[in-house]
Design a protein around this motif. Structure first.
Motif, mmCIF file in Angstrom:
data_model
loop_
_atom_site.group_PDB
_atom_site.id
_atom_site.type_symbol
_atom_site.label_atom_id
_atom_site.label_comp_id
_atom_site.label_asym_id
_atom_site.label_seq_id
_atom_site.Cartn_x
_atom_site.Cartn_y
_atom_site.Cartn_z
ATOM 1 N N MET A 284 -19.430 -2.844 13.943
ATOM 2 C CA MET A 284 -18.827 -4.171 14.114
ATOM 3 C C MET A 284 -18.405 -4.774 12.776
ATOM 4 N N LEU A 285 -19.202 -4.541 11.725
ATOM 5 C CA LEU A 285 -18.930 -5.152 10.427
ATOM 6 C C LEU A 285 -17.881 -4.400 9.614
ATOM 7 N N ASN A 286 -17.702 -3.108 9.868
ATOM 8 C CA ASN A 286 -16.765 -2.315 9.070
ATOM 9 C C ASN A 286 -15.354 -2.905 9.013
ATOM 10 N N PRO A 287 -14.746 -3.318 10.144
ATOM 11 C CA PRO A 287 -13.398 -3.906 10.060
ATOM 12 C C PRO A 287 -13.357 -5.173 9.218
ATOM 13 N N PHE A 288 -14.412 -5.984 9.280
ATOM 14 C CA PHE A 288 -14.453 -7.209 8.483
ATOM 15 C C PHE A 288 -14.538 -6.885 6.992
ATOM 16 N N ILE A 289 -15.322 -5.879 6.660
ATOM 17 C CA ILE A 289 -15.456 -5.492 5.250
ATOM 18 C C ILE A 289 -14.116 -5.037 4.695
ATOM 19 N N TYR A 290 -13.410 -4.190 5.446
ATOM 20 C CA TYR A 290 -12.129 -3.678 4.955
ATOM 21 C C TYR A 290 -11.026 -4.741 4.983
ATOM 22 N N SER A 291 -11.036 -5.607 5.988
ATOM 23 C CA SER A 291 -9.981 -6.621 6.072
ATOM 24 C C SER A 291 -10.188 -7.738 5.053
ATOM 25 N N LEU A 292 -11.446 -8.051 4.724
ATOM 26 C CA LEU A 292 -11.723 -9.125 3.776
ATOM 27 C C LEU A 292 -11.633 -8.659 2.321
ATOM 28 N N ARG A 293 -11.983 -7.401 2.069
ATOM 29 C CA ARG A 293 -12.057 -6.911 0.691
ATOM 30 C C ARG A 293 -10.847 -6.078 0.281
ATOM 31 N N ASN A 294 -9.950 -5.773 1.219
ATOM 32 C CA ASN A 294 -8.790 -4.950 0.903
ATOM 33 C C ASN A 294 -7.515 -5.768 1.083
ATOM 34 N N ARG A 295 -6.797 -5.958 -0.006
ATOM 35 C CA ARG A 295 -5.604 -6.811 0.012
ATOM 36 C C ARG A 295 -4.505 -6.224 0.894
ATOM 37 N N ASP A 296 -4.345 -4.897 0.876
ATOM 38 C CA ASP A 296 -3.288 -4.256 1.668
ATOM 39 C C ASP A 296 -3.532 -4.416 3.166
ATOM 40 N N ILE A 297 -4.798 -4.268 3.575
ATOM 41 C CA ILE A 297 -5.132 -4.435 4.992
ATOM 42 C C ILE A 297 -4.907 -5.884 5.424
ATOM 43 N N LYS A 298 -5.325 -6.834 4.587
ATOM 44 C CA LYS A 298 -5.115 -8.249 4.917
ATOM 45 C C LYS A 298 -3.637 -8.559 5.076
ATOM 46 N N SER A 299 -2.820 -8.050 4.164
ATOM 47 C CA SER A 299 -1.381 -8.280 4.226
ATOM 48 C C SER A 299 -0.777 -7.666 5.480
ATOM 49 N N SER A 300 -1.208 -6.444 5.816
ATOM 50 C CA SER A 300 -0.679 -5.776 7.001
ATOM 51 C C SER A 300 -1.092 -6.487 8.286
ATOM 52 N N LEU A 301 -2.335 -6.980 8.320
ATOM 53 C CA LEU A 301 -2.798 -7.720 9.503
ATOM 54 C C LEU A 301 -2.026 -9.015 9.681
ATOM 55 N N LYS A 302 -1.712 -9.691 8.572
ATOM 56 C CA LYS A 302 -0.910 -10.919 8.651
ATOM 57 C C LYS A 302 0.484 -10.623 9.194
ATOM 58 N N LYS A 303 1.087 -9.524 8.730
ATOM 59 C CA LYS A 303 2.410 -9.130 9.223
ATOM 60 C C LYS A 303 2.362 -8.814 10.711
ATOM 61 N N LEU A 304 1.288 -8.132 11.126
ATOM 62 C CA LEU A 304 1.124 -7.757 12.528
ATOM 63 C C LEU A 304 0.991 -8.994 13.402
ATOM 64 N N MET A 305 0.194 -9.974 12.939
ATOM 65 C CA MET A 305 0.011 -11.212 13.698
ATOM 66 C C MET A 305 1.303 -12.017 13.738
ATOM 67 N N TRP A 306 2.016 -12.056 12.619
ATOM 68 C CA TRP A 306 3.258 -12.811 12.547
ATOM 69 C C TRP A 306 4.333 -12.199 13.452
ATOM 70 N N ALA A 307 4.399 -10.865 13.461
ATOM 71 C CA ALA A 307 5.370 -10.178 14.317
ATOM 72 C C ALA A 307 5.072 -10.429 15.788
ATOM 73 N N ARG A 308 3.805 -10.456 16.137
ATOM 74 C CA ARG A 308 3.416 -10.711 17.528
ATOM 75 C C ARG A 308 3.747 -12.145 17.919
ATOM 76 N N ARG A 309 3.525 -13.077 16.969
ATOM 77 C CA ARG A 309 3.787 -14.486 17.250
ATOM 78 C C ARG A 309 5.283 -14.735 17.450
ATOM 79 N N THR A 310 6.120 -14.159 16.570
ATOM 80 C CA THR A 310 7.562 -14.367 16.673
ATOM 81 C C THR A 310 8.127 -13.669 17.917
ATOM 82 N N HIS A 311 7.534 -12.510 18.275
ATOM 83 C CA HIS A 311 7.983 -11.800 19.453
ATOM 84 C C HIS A 311 7.667 -12.582 20.732
ATOM 85 N N SER A 312 6.480 -13.212 20.762
ATOM 86 C CA SER A 312 6.075 -13.965 21.964
ATOM 87 C C SER A 312 6.865 -15.269 22.106
ATOM 88 N N SER A 313 7.298 -15.834 20.965
ATOM 89 C CA SER A 313 8.059 -17.074 21.033
ATOM 90 C C SER A 313 9.558 -16.796 21.241
#
Length: 313
Positions: A284-313
Motif C-alpha cells: 500500500m505504501l510503495n506507490p506513495f513513496i515513489y509518487s512523493l519522492r520521485n519528481r518524474d512520477i509526480k509530473s506524469s501523474l499530474k499529466k494523467l489527472m489533467w488529461a482525464r479532467r479535460t477529457h471528461s469536461s
C-alpha cells in the motif's frame, strides 16, 4: 501421534486476525480500504508509466513490474479474508489453500527479486552513467524480469508440491488470515523435514542472493556518491535511488520484524498480526513513496489527472 488422528483433508479453517465477533466488521472496513488504496495506487503508477514516453526507461520498467507484483501480492490474501468476514465463514478448501500458498510465495519472492534487480539498475546508472543506456538494454531488462518470474514460479511450485505430499491431522485450524507455509507445516502429522530442509537451503539461498545483490550494489553506489565533489551532485545522485532504498528498507525491515516476532513470542496469532506489515501495508505504501519522492512520477501523474479532467469536461 496415532493414525486415527490422520484425515483426508478437504478444507481448512482460517482463524484470521481476531476471533472476537465485535472486531470483524471494523477489520473488514480497514482491510477493504487498504486493499482499494493499494490496487488503485499501484495501477495509477502503471498507467502513468505506460502513458508517458519519457518514463519508458529501465528504472520505470522495473517499477511498473513492481507495482504489478504488489497488486497481485495483496490480491492473493486480502480478498479471501474479506470474503470470509462477509460470509461469516472461516473455510478455505484444501485446493484453494495450496493455490493461495503458491501465489503468495511467487509474488512475495518476486518482490524481493525485483528489488534486487532495481538495485543493480541503480548501481549501473550511478556508477557507470555513460554506459548505462548501452548496458541496460531493453533485451536485458526483459530477461531480468522474465528470469525472476520463471525462477520464483518454479521455486513456489517446489514448496507447494512438497506441501501437498504431507498428511494433515484432524485439527485443521490455521491461526492466520491466509495459508502461509509455517502455519501449514505446524498442522502436519507427517515429518516435514524435507520441507524445512528445502526452505532453509533453496529458500535461504534465494534470499541470500537478493540480499547480497542489494548490499553490494548499494555499497558501490554509496562509495561513488561519496566521491562526488559537490554537495549538489551528491544530492542529485542520491535522489535517483532514495525511493528504491525506502521501499527496500520497508519491505525487508518488516519481513525481518515478522521473523523475529515469531522467534521471540512463539505466538501464531501475533505472527499473523505482524505479517500484515509486509503483506498489506508495504504494497500500500510503495506507490506513495515513489509518487512523493520521485519528481518524474509526480509530473506524469499530474499529466494523467489533467488529461482525464479535460477529457471528461
Amino acid at each position: 501421534m496415532g493414525w486415527e488422528n490422520l484425515t483426508s483433508v478437504s478444507e481448512f479453517f482460517l482463524l484470521g486476525l481476531s476471533q472476537q465477533p465485535e472486531q470483524q466488521w471494523p477489520l473488514f472496513g480497514l482491510f477493504l480500504s487498504m486493499y482499494l488504496v493499494t490496487v488503485m495506487g499501484n495501477l495509477l503508477i502503471i498507467l502513468a508509466i505506460a502513458a508517458d514516453a519519457h518514463l519508458h526507461t529501465p528504472m520505470f520498467f522495473f517499477l511498473a513490474n513492481l507495482s504489478l507484483t504488489d497488486t497481485c501480492f495483496v490480491s492473493t490474501t486480502v480478498p479471501k479474508m474479506l470474503a470470509n468476514i462477509w460470509a461469516q465463514s472461516q473455510v478455505i478448501s484444501y485446493t484453494g489453500c495450496l493455490s493461495q500458498l503458491y501465489f503468495f510465495l511467487i509474488f512475495g519472492m518476486l518482490e524481493a527479486s525485483l528489488l534486487a534487480v532495481m538495485a543493480y539498475d541503480r548501481y549501473k546508472a550511478i556508477c557507470y552513467p555513460l554506459h548505462y543506456i548501452m548496458v541496460m538494454s531493453p533485451g536485458l531488462c526483459v530477461f531480468l524480469v522474465s528470469a525472476s518470474w520463471v525462477t520464483n514460479a518454479l521455486h513456489s511450485l517446489l514448496h507447494t508440491l512438497l506441501m501437498s505430499s504431507l498428511s494433515f491431522c484432524a485439527d485443521q485450524e490455521i491461526a492466520h488470515f491466509f495459508c502461509d507455509i509455517n502455519p501449514l507445516l505446524s498442522l502436519s502429522c507427517t515429518d516435514p523435514f524435507i520441507n524445512e530442509l528445502v526452505i532453509f537451503t533453496v529458500g535461504g539461498l534465494t534470499g541470500l542472493v537478493c540480499v547480497l545483490c542489494l548490499v553490494i550494489s548499494y555499497a558501490y553506489i554509496f562509495s561513488t556518491i561519496l566521491k562526488i565533489p559537490s554537495a549538489q551532485g551528491k544530492r542529485k545522485a542520491f535522489s535517483t535511488c532514495s525511493s528504491h532504498l525506502s521501499v527496500v528498507s520497508l519491505y525487508f525491515g518488516s519481513s525481518f520484524c515478522v521473523y523475529f516476532t515469531l522467534l521471540s513470542n512463539h505466538s501464531a496469532q501475533k505472527g499473523a498480526v505482524a505479517s500484515v506489515m509486509y503483506t498489506v501495508v508495504t504494497p500500500m505504501l510503495n506507490p506513495f513513496i515513489y509518487s512523493l519522492r520521485n519528481r518524474d512520477i509526480k509530473s506524469s501523474l499530474k499529466k494523467l489527472m489533467w488529461a482525464r479532467r479535460t477529457h471528461s469536461s
